[in-house]
Design an enzyme around this catalytic site. Sequence first.
Site, PDB file in Angstrom:
ATOM      1  N   LYS A 222      -8.063   3.525  -0.829  1.00  0.00           N
ATOM      2  CA  LYS A 222      -6.612   3.372  -1.017  1.00  0.00           C
ATOM      3  C   LYS A 222      -6.354   2.849  -2.426  1.00  0.00           C
ATOM      4  O   LYS A 222      -6.875   1.802  -2.800  1.00  0.00           O
ATOM      5  CB  LYS A 222      -6.050   2.394   0.022  1.00  0.00           C
ATOM      6  CG  LYS A 222      -4.637   1.880  -0.283  1.00  0.00           C
ATOM      7  CD  LYS A 222      -4.139   0.869   0.758  1.00  0.00           C
ATOM      8  CE  LYS A 222      -2.799   0.248   0.348  1.00  0.00           C
ATOM      9  NZ  LYS A 222      -2.292  -0.752   1.314  1.00  0.00           N
ATOM     10  N   ASP A 227       2.470  -1.989  -4.802  1.00  0.00           N
ATOM     11  CA  ASP A 227       3.069  -1.885  -3.472  1.00  0.00           C
ATOM     12  C   ASP A 227       4.245  -2.856  -3.354  1.00  0.00           C
ATOM     13  O   ASP A 227       4.062  -4.043  -3.113  1.00  0.00           O
ATOM     14  CB  ASP A 227       2.012  -2.191  -2.398  1.00  0.00           C
ATOM     15  CG  ASP A 227       2.588  -2.096  -0.987  1.00  0.00           C
ATOM     16  OD1 ASP A 227       3.704  -1.565  -0.832  1.00  0.00           O
ATOM     17  OD2 ASP A 227       1.899  -2.548  -0.042  1.00  0.00           O
ATOM     18  N   LYS A 234       9.203  -5.798   0.348  1.00  0.00           N
ATOM     19  CA  LYS A 234       8.494  -7.056   0.567  1.00  0.00           C
ATOM     20  C   LYS A 234       9.314  -8.233   0.058  1.00  0.00           C
ATOM     21  O   LYS A 234      10.190  -8.062  -0.789  1.00  0.00           O
ATOM     22  CB  LYS A 234       7.167  -7.052  -0.207  1.00  0.00           C
ATOM     23  CG  LYS A 234       6.078  -6.201   0.377  1.00  0.00           C
ATOM     24  CD  LYS A 234       4.820  -6.330  -0.466  1.00  0.00           C
ATOM     25  CE  LYS A 234       3.712  -5.425   0.060  1.00  0.00           C
ATOM     26  NZ  LYS A 234       3.240  -5.776   1.393  1.00  0.00           N
ATOM     27  N   ASP A 245      -3.353  -3.716  -4.934  1.00  0.00           N
ATOM     28  CA  ASP A 245      -3.356  -2.824  -3.776  1.00  0.00           C
ATOM     29  C   ASP A 245      -4.107  -1.519  -4.047  1.00  0.00           C
ATOM     30  O   ASP A 245      -4.164  -0.642  -3.203  1.00  0.00           O
ATOM     31  CB  ASP A 245      -1.909  -2.545  -3.331  1.00  0.00           C
ATOM     32  CG  ASP A 245      -1.798  -2.326  -1.838  1.00  0.00           C
ATOM     33  OD1 ASP A 245      -2.713  -2.736  -1.108  1.00  0.00           O
ATOM     34  OD2 ASP A 245      -0.791  -1.725  -1.410  1.00  0.00           O
ATOM     35  N   ASP A 304       6.334  -0.159   4.394  1.00  0.00           N
ATOM     36  CA  ASP A 304       5.334  -1.051   3.800  1.00  0.00           C
ATOM     37  C   ASP A 304       3.950  -0.825   4.427  1.00  0.00           C
ATOM     38  O   ASP A 304       2.958  -1.330   3.918  1.00  0.00           O
ATOM     39  CB  ASP A 304       5.783  -2.512   3.974  1.00  0.00           C
ATOM     40  CG  ASP A 304       5.048  -3.465   3.043  1.00  0.00           C
ATOM     41  OD1 ASP A 304       4.341  -2.974   2.136  1.00  0.00           O
ATOM     42  OD2 ASP A 304       5.189  -4.688   3.228  1.00  0.00           O
ATOM     43  N   GLU A 306       2.110   1.658   4.121  1.00  0.00           N
ATOM     44  CA  GLU A 306       1.942   2.916   3.387  1.00  0.00           C
ATOM     45  C   GLU A 306       0.481   3.306   3.194  1.00  0.00           C
ATOM     46  O   GLU A 306       0.168   4.480   3.043  1.00  0.00           O
ATOM     47  CB  GLU A 306       2.637   2.810   2.018  1.00  0.00           C
ATOM     48  CG  GLU A 306       1.819   2.137   0.899  1.00  0.00           C
ATOM     49  CD  GLU A 306       1.504   0.678   1.161  1.00  0.00           C
ATOM     50  OE1 GLU A 306       2.232   0.057   1.954  1.00  0.00           O
ATOM     51  OE2 GLU A 306       0.517   0.159   0.601  1.00  0.00           O
ATOM     52  N   ARG A 308      -2.093   3.326   5.203  1.00  0.00           N
ATOM     53  CA  ARG A 308      -2.630   4.206   6.255  1.00  0.00           C
ATOM     54  C   ARG A 308      -2.060   5.617   6.136  1.00  0.00           C
ATOM     55  O   ARG A 308      -2.692   6.581   6.536  1.00  0.00           O
ATOM     56  CB  ARG A 308      -2.367   3.580   7.630  1.00  0.00           C
ATOM     57  CG  ARG A 308      -0.918   3.443   7.983  1.00  0.00           C
ATOM     58  CD  ARG A 308      -0.662   2.435   9.100  1.00  0.00           C
ATOM     59  NE  ARG A 308      -0.723   1.053   8.629  1.00  0.00           N
ATOM     60  CZ  ARG A 308      -0.563  -0.002   9.412  1.00  0.00           C
ATOM     61  NH1 ARG A 308      -0.365   0.141  10.707  1.00  0.00           N
ATOM     62  NH2 ARG A 308      -0.628  -1.223   8.900  1.00  0.00           N
TER      63      ARG A 308
HETATM   64  N1  BES Z   1      -0.944  -3.810   0.790  1.00  0.00           N
HETATM   65  C1  BES Z   1      -0.457  -4.378   1.980  1.00  0.00           C
HETATM   66  C2  BES Z   1      -1.465  -5.300   2.636  1.00  0.00           C
HETATM   67  C3  BES Z   1      -1.753  -6.605   1.929  1.00  0.00           C
HETATM   68  C4  BES Z   1      -1.025  -7.730   2.228  1.00  0.00           C
HETATM   69  C5  BES Z   1      -2.773  -6.693   1.020  1.00  0.00           C
HETATM   70  C6  BES Z   1      -1.311  -8.934   1.602  1.00  0.00           C
HETATM   71  C7  BES Z   1      -3.052  -7.900   0.390  1.00  0.00           C
HETATM   72  C8  BES Z   1      -2.329  -9.016   0.682  1.00  0.00           C
HETATM   73  C9  BES Z   1      -0.079  -3.300   2.975  1.00  0.00           C
HETATM   74  O1  BES Z   1       0.371  -2.109   2.435  1.00  0.00           O
HETATM   75  C10 BES Z   1       1.014  -3.836   3.810  1.00  0.00           C
HETATM   76  O2  BES Z   1       2.063  -4.077   3.285  1.00  0.00           O
HETATM   77  N2  BES Z   1       0.757  -4.017   5.099  1.00  0.00           N
HETATM   78  C11 BES Z   1       1.739  -4.547   5.983  1.00  0.00           C
HETATM   79  C12 BES Z   1       1.678  -3.765   7.259  1.00  0.00           C
HETATM   80  C13 BES Z   1       2.823  -4.045   8.192  1.00  0.00           C
HETATM   81  C14 BES Z   1       4.121  -3.534   7.596  1.00  0.00           C
HETATM   82  C15 BES Z   1       2.545  -3.377   9.506  1.00  0.00           C
HETATM   83  C16 BES Z   1       1.414  -6.024   6.214  1.00  0.00           C
HETATM   84  O3  BES Z   1       0.250  -6.380   6.261  1.00  0.00           O
HETATM   85  O4  BES Z   1       2.363  -6.805   6.312  1.00  0.00           O
HETATM   86 ZN    ZN Z   2      -0.279  -1.676   0.516  1.00  0.00          ZN
HETATM   87 MN    MN Z   3       2.452  -2.148   2.015  1.00  0.00          MN
END
Ligand code: BES
Ligand code: ZN
Ligand code: MN
Length: 456
Positions: A222, A227, A234, A245, A304, A306, A308
């Site tokens: 990825k 992001d 966010k 990311d 968010d 994204e 996956r």
């Molecule tokens: N890139 C983030 C995950 C992340 C969070 C990496 C904190 C490093 C530190 C990912 O794209 C994301 O935003 N995931 C969400 C998923 C949720 C919306 C189901 C998350 O973890 O909040």
């Molecule tokens: Zn992300």
């Molecule tokens: Mn995200």
Amino acid sequence: MKIEFGGAGAGMRIRFVSKEQPGVSKAEFSAKPNKTLYLREEKALCVGIGEKFDGQTLRSAAGTAIRALQKIGITRAALDVAPWISHVEAIVEGAVLAAYRFDKFKAANGPAFETLRLLNAPAAAKARARSAAAAAEAANYARDLANQPGNVIWPETLAAEARGLAARKKLGVKIYDEKMLRAGGFGGLLAVGGGSARGPRLIVLEHKGAPRSKEVIALVGKAITFDSGGISLKNPEHMEEMIFDKCGGMAVLGAMAGIADLGLRRNVVGVIASAENLPGPDAYRPGDIVTAYDGKHIEIINTDAEGRVVLADAIGYARKEKKAAAIIDLATLTGAIGVALGDYAAGLWSTSDALRAELLEAAAASGERLWPMPLYQEYSDQIESQVALLKNTGGRLGGSCTAAAFLKTFAGETPWAHLDIAYTASLEKERPDLARGATGFGVRTLIRLVENWKPV
Ligand code: BES
Ligand code: ZN
Ligand code: MN
């Protein structure tokens, strides 16, 4: 940083000091792991390794030594490796990783560490040291890309970097731009990349180390260059950390560089899904139904989630187009993995016991912690959609596991493993043995995995 061998033992010495054999004149030195003591007259830096030490202790001690010397402006040192000969790789890795600093936009304090001279290394140990240095340099390459922010690296510039790498290392390379992504049906990448004026790319790198074999190992990463969360924006706190990311993709890029340098005799394809997740006028939205590369339909609940969505395309591509024998993906996928494991380990999911075992072995030898996580049917049930095959979030509980269950769908019957490196990929604060920022997590594990590969 250079690793050299032999020579007179003049100049600065590094000494690892355990509790049983202090060997240090100053009785007050505790020899606790990563405690240092600088003996000016003896021109020696002592680093504690505690009572029960292993490869990781020595990796970290070597790193601590290099960073401690660098801080006082010393750029060359020697280490007698005779007592630690079975851990030469760990020591070299620790040293090379520690010497790395990100100084592209701010001058570093003092000169860079230049040369570590290993004394009393027999021929076999020298060879192992050279490979370890190459693997650690590959990790540093990944870190140097990962540390660059979203206004410097975006999918197009990342693709140009990959092209340059391919030329230098004699890797095959194919870049899918937006037109090619549209023609190829990469609906996930196009959806996530839609909100940015800087469009998405799929980067494919190929190392043909076993031309007579049909077996291909796929490494998938990825690479969201920034992001913001997209429409499901966010919170601003810590949002700047989302430049990291792209670390899964950078780990794949670094691993491909290392695999090529070491000339490993396997066929490996690196597939990097790169997009910028922004809420621009063409952004994808909650409620959208996206068609992935393999034709499966995804209902978007949260933009968010994204990672996956782009990985659905990349994993499907590795399976259908590259006919991979195994797929290993790396992604900074969920914040929830930090809640579960802290930043001490990455989560590991796999549909293959053999592949999981190989990854655990490669990671243990690299000092990169992976912790096995489950793929219960219930996680898949949580992401069932009323209107499509699956939805891209499954609620708060088990967030890292529902994300893994989502990815599993796109691997189909192909043996697959997923590493969630969200909190292991970067450090907020420096450590005695490592600079802050990107860690290169996964690069050395992937190289070792390919080096010791047994068909799954
Ligand atoms: N890139 C983030 C995950 C992340 C969070 C990496 C904190 C490093 C530190 C990912 O794209 C994301 O935003 N995931 C969400 C998923 C949720 C919306 C189901 C998350 O973890 O909040
Ligand atoms: Zn992300
Ligand atoms: Mn995200």
